[in-house]
Design an enzyme around this catalytic site. Structure first.
Site, PDB file in Angstrom:
ATOM      1  CB  SER A  59      -0.963   0.010   1.188  1.00 20.59           C
ATOM      2  OG  SER A  59      -2.010  -0.908   0.969  1.00 20.59           O
TER       3      SER A  59
ATOM      4  CE  LYS B  93      -4.486   1.872  -0.591  1.00 18.31           C
ATOM      5  NZ  LYS B  93      -3.835   0.554  -0.676  1.00 18.31           N
TER       6      LYS B  93
ATOM      7  CE1 TYR C 246      -5.176   2.585   3.649  1.00 19.67           C
ATOM      8  CE2 TYR C 246      -5.888   0.376   3.080  1.00 19.67           C
ATOM      9  CZ  TYR C 246      -4.934   1.374   3.051  1.00 19.67           C
ATOM     10  OH  TYR C 246      -3.730   1.157   2.407  1.00 19.67           O
TER      11      TYR C 246
ATOM     12  CG  ASN D  52      -6.888  -1.954  -0.234  1.00 19.93           C
ATOM     13  OD1 ASN D  52      -5.745  -1.532  -0.181  1.00 19.93           O
ATOM     14  ND2 ASN D  52      -7.458  -2.590   0.784  1.00 19.93           N
TER      15      ASN D  52
ATOM     16  CG  HIS E 263       0.355   4.631   3.197  1.00 20.03           C
ATOM     17  ND1 HIS E 263      -0.036   3.308   3.308  1.00 20.03           N
ATOM     18  CD2 HIS E 263      -0.758   5.337   2.895  1.00 20.03           C
ATOM     19  CE1 HIS E 263      -1.347   3.239   3.070  1.00 20.03           C
ATOM     20  NE2 HIS E 263      -1.808   4.455   2.826  1.00 20.03           N
TER      21      HIS E 263
END
Length: 517
Positions: A59, A62, A149, A151, A284
């Site tokens: 992640s 992102k 959150y 995805n 992150h």
């Protein structure tokens, strides 16, 4: 010559965070001040873990997706693509910037896939993603009003960028980010089954033994980046090089983000915002079965930390420890007396239909809150308050209030009454929105439940009872590293106490109604 605090902290990582291998670096003022790699990228083939090992960043991707989005001027075209991807949505769709800030109101597709019966290690690629996303009929909050959150927010961004540019997401990353930033070996590692250089991720622990993790997700803008520690060092150096330019790419990504009501958001453009040791921090984490990573950046200190583990140790804790060592901050544990026992118990949160369980920790000095997953540890536990920054619980004359500023939510928790002896839960329940079936079998001594739908037939799990007509379905392993954890089943009855259905949800995917068949 005595070793510095940072040298000692780097050297301690293999024992403090045990596993097959890893790598970490600390960058300050645009220069590497500490770098360490150890162990094996693949324990079976004895492939060493080095700063050049290609790693699955998950992640952390992102923020790279949002860096591409930031350069795209025609956001209206991207908004139109997002809307076209949600043909069955029966309310106004989110815009592309709602997606970038995790304010879309969509339910996470890897969580919803479990309600469609997806086996834990099944294939989930573009076809499955499009089917799950296209089936969306409702949101679990209005876009821009809250945080969750999700995805596929970033999957949709990458798909929209491809459609509107006529270029592949991989090519966009290469030409607009990797090449300009000097990330020489970074690439789009869409298939989670393997990496080109043979690195392997591992589940397990030293206590249970390690085993190669099996993943079959195909991903892009949400978590697809493959990069080495050297590549990430180049990324951090590029960030530092444009630190004084207000229009520099990272300064633009880290600008303040707000909800529709004007309140400051703690997530935006693929970056968490927060405080670390009193300094403003952006960063992150990334995770998949067998993979953990974390990067953080303290702009005022010109300090960045990157940690990569091919196992399941807590990379974010390791990154914070390295930052503390680089800043020569000594952290001391504070002993606290336990607070009021009035917090302890099981609750239902009416707005979402989710359960919240509050218990003392083993040391009896802090509280554990199981609401999202994993459970949160709340310190500063007193007679009328617990927690501080992320989540707080407050006792007042009417009961217990839970505040979650990152989600822009404050809600009152309702105690769940003690269990009544209803034994009529067994049967089949249908969610019309998802075309999903929940099957419950057994009796009160041991009820079992499982979901099934267009992606398969999920495994039966033993239900756990919380109180009157509120039960949990464990879901601790899922397609993604971050599982639903537990699905709350809040059963519903008519005036004659006849069971009519239930409300199901987890933090990633809330407020779905199942009627009894």
């Amino acid at each position: 010559m005595p070793r510095s605090s940072l040298d000692r902290a780097l050297a301690a990582l293999p024992s403090s965070y045990p596993g097959p291998g890893g790598a970490a670096a600390v960058i300050r003022n645009g220069e590497v001040i500490g770098c360490h790699s150890w162990g094996f990228a693949n324990a079976e083939t004895r492939l060493a873990f080095t700063p050049r090992t290609q790693f699955r960043l998950c992640s952390i991707t992102k923020q790279f997706t949002c860096a591409l989005l930031d350069t795209w001027s025609d956001k209206a075209a991207l908004d139109a693509y997002v809307a076209s991807s949600l043909p069955n949505l029966q309310e106004p769709p989110p815009g592309v910037m709602d997606l970038a800030h995790n304010q879309s109101g969509l339910r996470d597709y890897w969580a919803v896939a479990m309600l469609h019966g997806a086996p834990t290690e099944s294939v989930f690629g573009s076809a499955e993603a499009k089917r799950v996303i296209a089936g969306t009929r409702s949101l679990h909050f209005r876009p821009g009003t809250a945080y969750s959150y999700v995805n596929q927010n970033f999957y949709l961004i990458s798909e929209a960028l491809e459609a509107c540019s006529g270029r592949s997401f991989s090519e966009l990353l290469q030409t607009q980010i990797f090449d300009p930033c000097g990330m020489k070996t970074a690439f789009l590692a869409a298939n989670t089954q393997s990496m080109p250089d043979g690195i392997q991720g591992y589940e397990g622990s030293e206590a249970t033994g390690y085993r190669a993790a099996n993943n079959n997700i195909l991903w892009t803008g949400d978590a697809g980046l493959g990069a080495s520690l050297d590549d990430m060092i180049a990324w951090e150096k590029a960030i530092d090089a444009q630190r004084d330019d207000p229009e520099g790419f990272y300064n633009r990504l880290s600008r303040p983000v707000h909800f529709r009501d004007g309140r400051l958001a703690r997530y935006g453009s693929g970056l968490q915002r927060g405080k670390l040791f009193g300094r403003a921090m952006t960063g992150h984490g990334g995770a998949l079965r067998g993979w953990r990573s974390h990067r953080l950046h303290l702009a005022e200190e010109r300090l960045s930390v990157v940690v990569l583990f091919n196992h399941m140790s807590e990379a974010h804790s390791a990154a914070a420890e390295l930052a503390a060592a680089a800043l020569e901050i000594t952290r001391t544990a504070q002993e606290r007396m336990p607070g009021s026992t009035a917090f302890i118990g099981h609750y239902l949160e009416p707005e979402t239909g989710l359960s919240a369980s509050i218990t003392p920790t083993v040391s009896n000095a802090r509280l554990s809150l199981r609401y999202a997953y994993p459970p949160e540890i709340l310190d500063d536990w007193t007679q009328d308050k617990a927690g501080r920054d992320a989540t707080t619980l407050t006792l007042d004359d009417q009961g217990l209030v839970m505040s979650r500023p990152q989600e822009n939510r404050e809600t009152r928790l309702i105690p769940i009454p003690e269990m009544q002896r209803f034994q009529d839960l067994a049967g089949r329940y249908e969610c019309e929105e998802l075309d999903s079936i929940l099957t419950i079998a057994g009796s009160e001594e041991a009820f079992y439940g499982a979901f099934s739908g267009m992606l398969g037939q999920g495994r039966m799990e033993r239900l756990q009872k919380l109180g009157n007509d509120v039960w949990l379905v464990p879901c601790l392993r899922a397609l993604d590293h971050s599982p639903p954890g537990y699905w709350t089943l809040a059963f519903q009855r008519d005036a004659q106490h006849k069971l009519t259905g239930l409300r199901a949800g987890c933090w990633l995917a809330r407020d779905l109604l199942y009627r009894r068949i």
